[in-house]
Design an enzyme around this catalytic site. Structure first.
Site, PDB file in Angstrom:
ATOM      1  CE1 TYR A  85      -3.022  -3.071   0.478  1.00 53.18           C
ATOM      2  CE2 TYR A  85      -2.943  -2.755   2.846  1.00 53.18           C
ATOM      3  CZ  TYR A  85      -3.368  -3.474   1.755  1.00 53.18           C
ATOM      4  OH  TYR A  85      -4.145  -4.588   1.928  1.00 53.18           O
ATOM      5  CG  HIS A 153      -0.510  -8.870   0.485  1.00 54.67           C
ATOM      6  ND1 HIS A 153      -0.113  -7.559   0.442  1.00 54.67           N
ATOM      7  CD2 HIS A 153      -1.830  -8.860   0.164  1.00 54.67           C
ATOM      8  CE1 HIS A 153      -1.139  -6.789   0.125  1.00 54.67           C
ATOM      9  NE2 HIS A 153      -2.186  -7.563  -0.058  1.00 54.67           N
TER      10      HIS A 153
END
Length: 354
Positions: A85, A153
């Site tokens: 992010y 992830h």
């Protein structure tokens, strides 16, 4: 339960409840759930931090600091981010430091395996060496001595789940033994991938994170909940608005859903609007309604959005809004045969890397 003069209707207060720091009147309205067997009692609403990294547009970093402080003082105690992010981790670390937020008032989670630097071929790296380096980087960016939860992830992008089983998870387990992290989780969009890794792993997995799979337009997480519950894992739900499908602005251009899904969601949004009801409010209420989902993540880089989200959780929706919510499900979402875009992003990635 009564705690320092305030009543917690949902049992014992979480260990992150520090009298004098939090707004007790707000915190007593928040529901807290045991996150599987981790020992963490997390708020029903969690702070997702993808927006802090500019994923959805320009960000005022000082406002992000204010949002972190506001959330933690008003009942939220779980923060979730990732290296992917952008500079989200750095913003969080600077915000926690600038606001002098006590470490024992929150749980913080990040991820390994997906990274923004190096181009498409280096976007995913699940090797032992990269996991170790990623944890070191995250500790520095977040300005903490340990991380409560580190998650793998988007495992479906790995060249094979074998590397997750044989390298990634064992590397996380070593970091856990060293005290750098406290718990291990996995994330992904395909629910069968989460199930498969839970079945195969020799390393104890504490949590699963699923996104866009328990929302008004797609409740397929329910098909897997019995198995996840049988494993005793904490269940984290993300993106109640299905990455913008159920927001007033509509989905971003990059959204992987096909036109059938987008059009149906668009019709549902118009139905909500015609009934003078904000669809995003209904979407958040729905995603946070299941008792077996321990926390649902929302991300916002604007204070007014975050306040609205928290208001929904603490005060619920009206009878009229609940009726519209049910009608949207019946008219638009339940009849939709294909609710997801599984495989679309992985196929695109495989084609890009050849």
């Amino acid at each position: 339960m009564r705690f320092l003069g305030f009543c917690f209707d949902m049992g014992d207060p979480p260990s992150t409840f520090i009298s004098g720091y939090r707004d007790e009147s707000m915190c007593t309205k928040m529901k807290y759930n045991d996150l599987g067997k981790t020992g963490m009692k997390v708020s029903k609403l969690g702070l997702g931090c993808s927006a802090f990294g500019g994923v959805y547009g320009t960000v005022d970093e000082q406002e992000c600091y204010d949002i972190i402080e506001y959330c933690l003082k008003n009942g939220i105690n779980y923060i979730d981010t990732a290296p992917w992010y952008g500079n989200s981790e750095q913003v969080i670390g600077r915000g926690l430091t600038a606001k002098k937020i006590p470490r024992n008032t929150y749980y913080i989670a990040t991820k390994v395996g997906r990274y923004p630097d190096g181009g498409v071929k280096d976007m995913f790296n699940f090797t032992k060496e990269r996991v170790e380096k990623s944890i070191e980087e995250s500790l520095k960016r977040l300005c903490v001595d340990y991380i409560d939860l580190v998650q793998v992830h988007d495992m479906e992008f790995a060249p094979s789940l074998d590397i997750i089983i044989n390298e990634t998870l064992p590397a996380l387990n070593e970091a856990k033994k060293k005290g750098l992290i406290r718990h291990i989780g996995i994330t992904g969009y395909p629910l069968d991938v989460l199930e498969s890794v839970l079945k195969r792993s020799t390393v104890e997995i504490d949590t699963i994170l699923s996104y866009c799979r328990y929302s008004m337009n797609d409740t397929s997480l329910l098909d897997y909940l019995p198995f996840f519950k049988s494993q005793g894992v904490g269940i984290i739900n993300a993106s109640p608005n299905s990455m913008g499908l159920l927001s007033s602005d509509g989905p971003p251009d990059w959204h992987p859903a096909d036109d059938t899904i987008k059009n149906m969601c668009g019709q549902a949004l118009q139905y909500a609007k015609s009934n003078s009801v904000p669809a995003a409010k209904l979407a958040l209420d729905f995603s946070c309604s299941h008792p077996d989902v321990h926390t649902t993540l929302v991300s916002a880089s604007r204070m007014d959005y975050m306040k609205s989200n928290l208001h929904v959780i603490l005060n619920g929706v009206t009878d009229h809004e609940k009726k519209v919510q049910q009608e949207m499900r019946t008219k638009y979402f339940i009849p939709l045969k294909n609710h997801n875009w599984e495989g679309v992003e992985v196929a695109k990635y495989r084609a890009e890397i050849g």
